[in-house]
Design an enzyme around this catalytic site. Sequence first.
Site, PDB file in Angstrom:
ATOM      1  N   SER A 177      -6.012  44.356  32.117  1.00  0.00           N
ATOM      2  CA  SER A 177      -5.286  43.337  31.370  1.00  0.00           C
ATOM      3  C   SER A 177      -4.928  42.172  32.292  1.00  0.00           C
ATOM      4  O   SER A 177      -5.804  41.510  32.834  1.00  0.00           O
ATOM      5  CB  SER A 177      -4.045  43.952  30.725  1.00  0.00           C
ATOM      6  OG  SER A 177      -3.519  43.097  29.741  1.00  0.00           O
ATOM      7  N   LYS A 229      10.686  30.406  13.989  1.00  0.00           N
ATOM      8  CA  LYS A 229      11.430  30.578  15.233  1.00  0.00           C
ATOM      9  C   LYS A 229      11.464  32.059  15.609  1.00  0.00           C
ATOM     10  O   LYS A 229      11.428  32.411  16.781  1.00  0.00           O
ATOM     11  CB  LYS A 229      12.853  30.038  15.063  1.00  0.00           C
ATOM     12  CG  LYS A 229      13.747  30.247  16.274  1.00  0.00           C
ATOM     13  CD  LYS A 229      13.188  29.541  17.500  1.00  0.00           C
ATOM     14  CE  LYS A 229      14.091  29.741  18.713  1.00  0.00           C
ATOM     15  NZ  LYS A 229      13.518  29.147  19.926  1.00  0.00           N
TER      16      LYS A 229
END
Length: 348
Positions: A177, A229
């Site tokens: 990763s 948000k």
Amino acid sequence: MEFLYEYGLFLAKVVTFVLAVVVIVAVGAGAAMKQKGRKGELEIEDLSEHFEDVELEVTHALLTKDELKEKEKQDKKAEKEKAKAAKANKGSDEADKTKPRMFVLDFNGSIDAKEVSGLREEVSAVLAVAKPEDEVFVKLESGGGMVHGYGLASSQLDRIRQRDIPLTISVDKVAASGGYMMACVANKIIAAPFAILGSIGVIAQVPNFNKLLKKNDIDFEQLTAGEFKRTLTMFGENTDKGREKFVEELEETHQLFKDFVSERRPLLDISKVATGEHWFGTKAKTLGLVDDIQTSDDYLFAAAKTHKIVGLKYATKKGLAEKLSKAASMSADSFISRLIQRNRIFPS
């Protein structure tokens, strides 16, 4: 009665010692508040000298007395020739001055890649003195973590590439990763046969306690300005629209990751390897994720013949609190062990 006396004495000693440790830690913590701004320092090690010492030690151990005497004669003769050549400015002393250097860095990454602060200092130190004929060798170990942390770590390594200084990254255990995001920056990647590489993907896990809160009649309020948000929440009730937006953000991040890898390893079939899977070193080489199967030890040992090997490490100075805590911990372990041995309740 004797048993109760011994046991009571044992508890009294333990309580007294624990209180002493608490006081030491409290004092140390206070001192640590004054040391927040402390900086680390760059540690430099001559690894070439280390390799030479190891080779010399092993050679001497294997030789007989007669062979050792003969070798000492040969070494003295070589030293004389070396000194003579040096006077004529053609000796190995001059050669050592022009010998290319290999700067060795270590990066053992955590989930938040906090080690990038040290890496930044190490890279800056290397770039201050490195020349195009030199090489930077990074021993990398990381299973990945936060995108922004490993993105910054990769950018630090990219500074080396941008200066046209050869960069080699070695993976002895794992570079997955975010770890592979860093590795792919290199001009060359080497890996041990069973090292783990790949995992070019993005994952996010968010627990949700909304049902538990409702079951216990607990209200949760979350106020935001901006439709997205907050897409998913741990305590509120998540919506399908929020989930879709969250997945969209994951896909965007994954695409950035794939573009980053593709740009630096253009021959890689990104559609084949960017599935989130990981592979061992030998398979990773077949897929094009690495260039050679080799351990960092083999690479450095071979390079010691042609390069001046220099190890760099940016070490943060330990504060008083850390030193006291470590000392207290070691003392506590030793003290408790002695008490247990002296006041053993159960028969051995």
